[in-house]
Design an enzyme around this catalytic site. Structure first.
Site, PDB file in Angstrom:
ATOM      1  N   SER A  66      38.681  47.165  36.499  1.00 36.03           N
ATOM      2  CA  SER A  66      37.811  45.606  36.995  1.00 36.03           C
ATOM      3  C   SER A  66      37.794  44.321  35.545  1.00 36.03           C
ATOM      4  CB  SER A  66      37.079  45.451  38.719  1.00 36.03           C
ATOM      5  OG  SER A  66      37.750  45.874  39.682  1.00 36.03           O
ATOM      6  N   LYS A  69      40.242  42.628  34.471  1.00 30.30           N
ATOM      7  CA  LYS A  69      41.039  41.517  35.013  1.00 30.30           C
ATOM      8  C   LYS A  69      40.839  40.316  34.572  1.00 30.30           C
ATOM      9  CE  LYS A  69      40.359  43.591  39.678  1.00 30.30           C
ATOM     10  NZ  LYS A  69      39.376  43.683  40.768  1.00 30.30           N
ATOM     11  N   TYR A 194      49.458  47.085  36.487  1.00 25.56           N
ATOM     12  CA  TYR A 194      48.560  47.045  36.883  1.00 25.56           C
ATOM     13  C   TYR A 194      47.312  47.850  37.261  1.00 25.56           C
ATOM     14  CZ  TYR A 194      43.146  46.335  40.095  1.00 25.56           C
ATOM     15  OH  TYR A 194      42.779  46.493  40.805  1.00 25.56           O
ATOM     16  N   TYR A 246      31.509  41.001  42.370  1.00 26.00           N
ATOM     17  CA  TYR A 246      31.845  40.539  43.498  1.00 26.00           C
ATOM     18  C   TYR A 246      30.687  40.303  44.696  1.00 26.00           C
ATOM     19  CZ  TYR A 246      35.218  43.628  41.350  1.00 26.00           C
ATOM     20  OH  TYR A 246      36.116  43.843  40.220  1.00 26.00           O
ATOM     21  N   VAL A 264      35.118  50.152  38.281  1.00 26.29           N
ATOM     22  CA  VAL A 264      34.774  51.328  39.152  1.00 26.29           C
ATOM     23  C   VAL A 264      34.345  52.072  38.397  1.00 26.29           C
ATOM     24  CG1 VAL A 264      34.741  50.773  41.353  1.00 26.29           C
ATOM     25  CG2 VAL A 264      36.893  51.332  39.869  1.00 26.29           C
TER      26      VAL A 264
HETATM   27  O1  DON Z   1      42.133  48.221  41.418  1.00 22.69           O
HETATM   28  C1  DON Z   1      41.129  48.815  41.826  1.00 22.69           C
HETATM   29  O2  DON Z   1      40.568  49.052  42.597  1.00 22.69           O
HETATM   30  C2  DON Z   1      40.856  49.667  40.475  1.00 22.69           C
HETATM   31  N1  DON Z   1      41.649  49.560  39.307  1.00 22.69           N
HETATM   32  C3  DON Z   1      39.503  48.345  39.773  1.00 22.69           C
HETATM   33  C4  DON Z   1      38.285  47.881  40.654  1.00 22.69           C
HETATM   34  C5  DON Z   1      37.123  48.019  40.490  1.00 22.69           C
HETATM   35  O3  DON Z   1      37.323  48.678  39.130  1.00 22.69           O
HETATM   36  C6  DON Z   1      36.072  47.108  41.430  1.00 22.69           C
HETATM   37  N2  DON Z   1      35.081  46.926  40.414  1.00 22.69           N
HETATM   38  N3  DON Z   1      33.702  47.055  40.589  1.00 22.69           N
END
Ligand code: DON
Length: 310
Positions: A66, A69, A194, A246, A264
């Site tokens: 994330s 982003k 993505y 978040y 993550v």
């Molecule tokens: O889209 C997803 O679920 C992952 N590629 C990224 C989510 C993420 O990193 C949330 N962060 N803490």
């Protein structure tokens, strides 16, 4: 800055943060992320021309997830401008988990509340200019190369494929957004881009360098160039503050107070305005998807060196 002369205190902070990692768990909903060692913790703090503090194995690489982003948001803002971006994604925190679908349905109009949640990030990725997935990804990588000065950075295909093959929730979000005319691309192409953007592989030194540019009005001290326009670097920092962690962003703002973005994989990128850039990697996560040791370490750093923006 005093951090560079404070090795003993830094070691204590690292040890305390490391203790927290045992309460966390590595992400496993993306199968390839489950192989990470939860007992890893690395830190890099960069102040324009050099790393002023490092700890752990700072050459170890991990995927942006994330954290990407924030970078795609900057690109979309440079590509199509604020009006274009914010006609399709909002500016408000959600209080919901990063992959939640609920507000897309309960909110009118049906546009994602902000660019940091998965729905909003998918909408933003859809805005990046380019004729093909390769061209768009190439532009993102070139941007990251410029921000870090590291032209070897690329994406980890194993992690990207692992996410692409299991991303049913993100697919649902993307199809929902297409139905509501928030995105227009072919959804499989959007998911490919993505998942590859999320799989871009960096070290915490790379993260610290990116954070430094964001924190310092978009300018690279090394190349003496403006890489990100000032108003866009402000928008990035604002979203990092209000939505970057978040549904833990409020507590994080009180305890740490540094514009930050988590992923993550266990990375956290923290940009101190007019101050150092911080990159951390600690893959043991809490239930909200943020690095437990990373947050603890940032809390200690912010406290000791008075880094809160508030
Ligand atoms: O889209 C997803 O679920 C992952 N590629 C990224 C989510 C993420 O990193 C949330 N962060 N803490």
């Amino acid at each position: 800055m005093e951090i560079c002369r404070d090795t003993e205190a830094l070691n204590i902070m690292i040890k305390e943060a490391y203790q927290q990692a045992k309460f966390g768990k590595v992400a496993d909903y993306i199968p390839a992320l489950s192989w990470a060692n939860p007992e890893t913790l690395s830190l890099a703090i960069y102040e324009g021309k050099s790393m002023i503090a490092t700890a752990g194995d700072t050459s170890e690489t991990f995927t942006l997830q994330s954290i990407s982003k924030v970078l795609t948001l900057a690109m979309a803002l440079m590509d199509i401008g604020e009006d274009g971006v914010f006609s399709r994604v909002g500016m408000e925190p959600t209080g919901d988990p990063f992959n939640s679908i609920i507000k897309l349905e309960t909110h009118t109009p049906s546009k994602p509340l902000n660019p940091m949640i998965n729905a909003g990030a998918l909408a933003v990725t859809d805005m990046i200019k380019g004729n093909t997935v390769e061209e768009k990804l190439g532009r993102l990588l070139a941007f990251i190369h410029e921000l870090t000065g590291n032209s070897a950075i690329t994406y980890n295909n194993e992690v990207a494929t692992s996410e692409f093959e299991t991303a049913d929730l993100n697919r649902s979000l993307a199809y929902f957004l297409k139905q509501h005319r928030v995105v227009s691309s072919d959804i499989e192409c959007l998911l490919e881009l993505y998942t590859k953007q999320c799989a871009v592989e960096v070290s915490c030194e790379d993260l610290a360098k990116i954070a430094f540019v964001i924190g310092n009005e978009g300018r690279s001290v090394e190349t003496d160039r403006t890489i990100i326009p000032l108003h866009i670097s402000r928008i990035m920092k604002t979203f990092m503050t209000t939505c970057g962690m978040y549904n833990a962003s409020g507590e994080f703002a009180i305890k740490v107070g540094i514009p930050s973005k988590s992923g993550v994989s266990g990375g956290i990128m923290a940009a101190v305005p007019h101050g150092p850039g911080i990159g951390i990697f600690g893959p043991a996560l809490d239930e909200k998807g943020n690095s437990i040791a990373g947050m603890k370490l940032l809390e200690s750093l912010a406290h000791r060196y008075d880094l809160s923006i508030f």
